[in-house]
Scaffold this active site. Structure first.
Site, PDB file in Angstrom:
ATOM      1  N   ASP A   7       2.307   4.929  -0.219  1.00 11.88           N
ATOM      2  CA  ASP A   7       1.736   6.190   0.245  1.00 11.88           C
ATOM      3  C   ASP A   7       1.594   7.196  -0.895  1.00 11.88           C
ATOM      4  O   ASP A   7       2.089   6.992  -2.011  1.00 11.88           O
ATOM      5  CB  ASP A   7       2.635   6.799   1.328  1.00 11.88           C
ATOM      6  CG  ASP A   7       2.402   6.157   2.689  1.00 11.88           C
ATOM      7  OD1 ASP A   7       1.384   5.474   2.864  1.00 11.88           O
ATOM      8  OD2 ASP A   7       3.257   6.343   3.575  1.00 11.88           O
ATOM      9  N   ARG A  62      11.497   5.654   3.877  1.00  9.09           N
ATOM     10  CA  ARG A  62      11.775   7.088   3.781  1.00  9.09           C
ATOM     11  C   ARG A  62      12.444   7.626   5.042  1.00  9.09           C
ATOM     12  O   ARG A  62      13.253   8.543   4.983  1.00  9.09           O
ATOM     13  CB  ARG A  62      10.487   7.853   3.469  1.00  9.09           C
ATOM     14  CG  ARG A  62       9.981   7.562   2.058  1.00  9.09           C
ATOM     15  CD  ARG A  62       8.924   8.541   1.600  1.00  9.09           C
ATOM     16  NE  ARG A  62       7.662   8.324   2.283  1.00  9.09           N
ATOM     17  CZ  ARG A  62       6.975   9.256   2.908  1.00  9.09           C
ATOM     18  NH1 ARG A  62       7.441  10.492   2.985  1.00  9.09           N
ATOM     19  NH2 ARG A  62       5.827   8.978   3.471  1.00  9.09           N
ATOM     20  N   TYR A  67      12.498  -1.561  -2.555  1.00 10.18           N
ATOM     21  CA  TYR A  67      12.244  -0.158  -2.872  1.00 10.18           C
ATOM     22  C   TYR A  67      13.558   0.513  -3.261  1.00 10.18           C
ATOM     23  O   TYR A  67      14.626   0.153  -2.755  1.00 10.18           O
ATOM     24  CB  TYR A  67      11.662   0.572  -1.657  1.00 10.18           C
ATOM     25  CG  TYR A  67      10.208   0.296  -1.387  1.00 10.18           C
ATOM     26  CD1 TYR A  67       9.212   1.136  -1.893  1.00 10.18           C
ATOM     27  CD2 TYR A  67       9.816  -0.793  -0.615  1.00 10.18           C
ATOM     28  CE1 TYR A  67       7.877   0.896  -1.633  1.00 10.18           C
ATOM     29  CE2 TYR A  67       8.469  -1.047  -0.354  1.00 10.18           C
ATOM     30  CZ  TYR A  67       7.519  -0.200  -0.865  1.00 10.18           C
ATOM     31  OH  TYR A  67       6.185  -0.444  -0.608  1.00 10.18           O
ATOM     32  N   ARG A 126       0.858  -1.187   0.000  1.00 13.03           N
ATOM     33  CA  ARG A 126       0.000   0.000   0.000  1.00 13.03           C
ATOM     34  C   ARG A 126       0.894   1.236   0.000  1.00 13.03           C
ATOM     35  O   ARG A 126       1.131   1.847   1.043  1.00 13.03           O
ATOM     36  CB  ARG A 126      -0.922  -0.035   1.218  1.00 13.03           C
ATOM     37  CG  ARG A 126      -1.947  -1.151   1.158  1.00 13.03           C
ATOM     38  CD  ARG A 126      -2.783  -1.241   2.412  1.00 13.03           C
ATOM     39  NE  ARG A 126      -2.031  -1.780   3.528  1.00 13.03           N
ATOM     40  CZ  ARG A 126      -2.566  -2.133   4.689  1.00 13.03           C
ATOM     41  NH1 ARG A 126      -3.874  -1.959   4.892  1.00 13.03           N
ATOM     42  NH2 ARG A 126      -1.828  -2.627   5.657  1.00 13.03           N
TER      43      ARG A 126
END
Length: 252
Positions: free
Chosen positions: A52, A193, A110, A50
């Site tokens: 962001d 992040r 990622y 999911r």
């Protein structure tokens, strides 16, 4: 029949992957296209992660059930013809009954991209612009602090369990372009992040490896909860099969 597909999207103008009321989402666009294909009937799309608002994907994986007679390639062509320019699907194929990409995923990777050079509007649409020189060797060395199985409470939002296994953190430079690749079973919300924000502090010389280790083990949010902007983050790939994740949740 159950199908799986890979989805690529530019997350700039999306409020995230997951369906939300009164917001433009990737899941919403996919379900709208599939509904048109199914004569108005809703087809639920399940995602492996999911992402962001503002986060991109090159290798998001989805699953959906389609009762019509079109083949995978025909579904792909039809859906892509109805999707907006910032999202597309590929590799549509049959999947086992009950297939759900979040539960089938055993590895997610990622990539965070940094443009370590002069102001560049084109490059910085999908990368964070950092003007000061970055010490890539120091960042790469510090990245090993995150590898292994740790409690990431200080680097992520709340989840069923804050313990995650990070397999790899790679920091590389090619010219002015710096990439930070992070691979794990699953992530807490905002985890990558926040990890990137800390590694950038290492690269700028305001944090060292031991300080990063202390932040990971600390009692409160690391660096007061600082997180790198979403625009530099992309879900590169999702590997399916094999041993499932210890924690099935994945939000980034």
């Amino acid at each position: 029949m159950r199908y799986r597909a890979t989805v690529e999207y530019d997350g700039t103008d999306f409020a995230g992957f997951q369906l939300q009321p009164n917001a433009r989402t990737v899941q919403g666009e996919l379900e709208a296209a599939l509904a048109r294909l199914a004569g108005g009937e809703r087809i639920v799309v399940d995602g492996a992660g999911r992402t962001d608002a503002g986060v991109h994907a090159a290798g998001q994986v989805i699953g959906f059930t389609y009762l019509g007679g079109l083949s995978g390639p025909s579904i792909q062509r039809a859906v892509n013809a109805m999707l907006p320019p910032d999202v597309a699907i590929r590799g549509v194929r049959r999947a086992p009954n009950g297939f759900h990409p979040r539960y089938a995923a055993r590895y997610r990777e990622y990539r965070y991209t940094v443009w370590n050079g002069p102001r560049s509007p084109l490059r910085e649409r999908h990368a964070l612009g950092v003007r000061s020189p970055l010490d890539i060797a120091a960042m790469a060395s510090a990245g090993s602090v995150f590898e292994g199985r740790h409690d990431f409470s200080t680097f992520g939002g709340t989840g069923r369990s804050p313990v995650r296994t990070v397999y790899t953190v790679r920091v590389r430079r090619e010219g002015r372009l710096v990439t930070i690749d992070v691979g794990a079973e699953s992530f807490l919300r905002g985890q990558v992040r926040r990890m990137v924000a800390a590694l950038l502090e290492v690269g700028l010389g305001t944090l060292d490896t031991e300080g990063l280790r202390a932040a990971l083990a600390g009692p409160g949010p690391a660096l007061n909860g600082a997180a790198a902007p979403a625009k530099g983050l992309c879900l590169r790939r999702v590997v399916l099969g094999g041993r499932p994740s210890d924690d099935k949740e994945d939000e980034e």
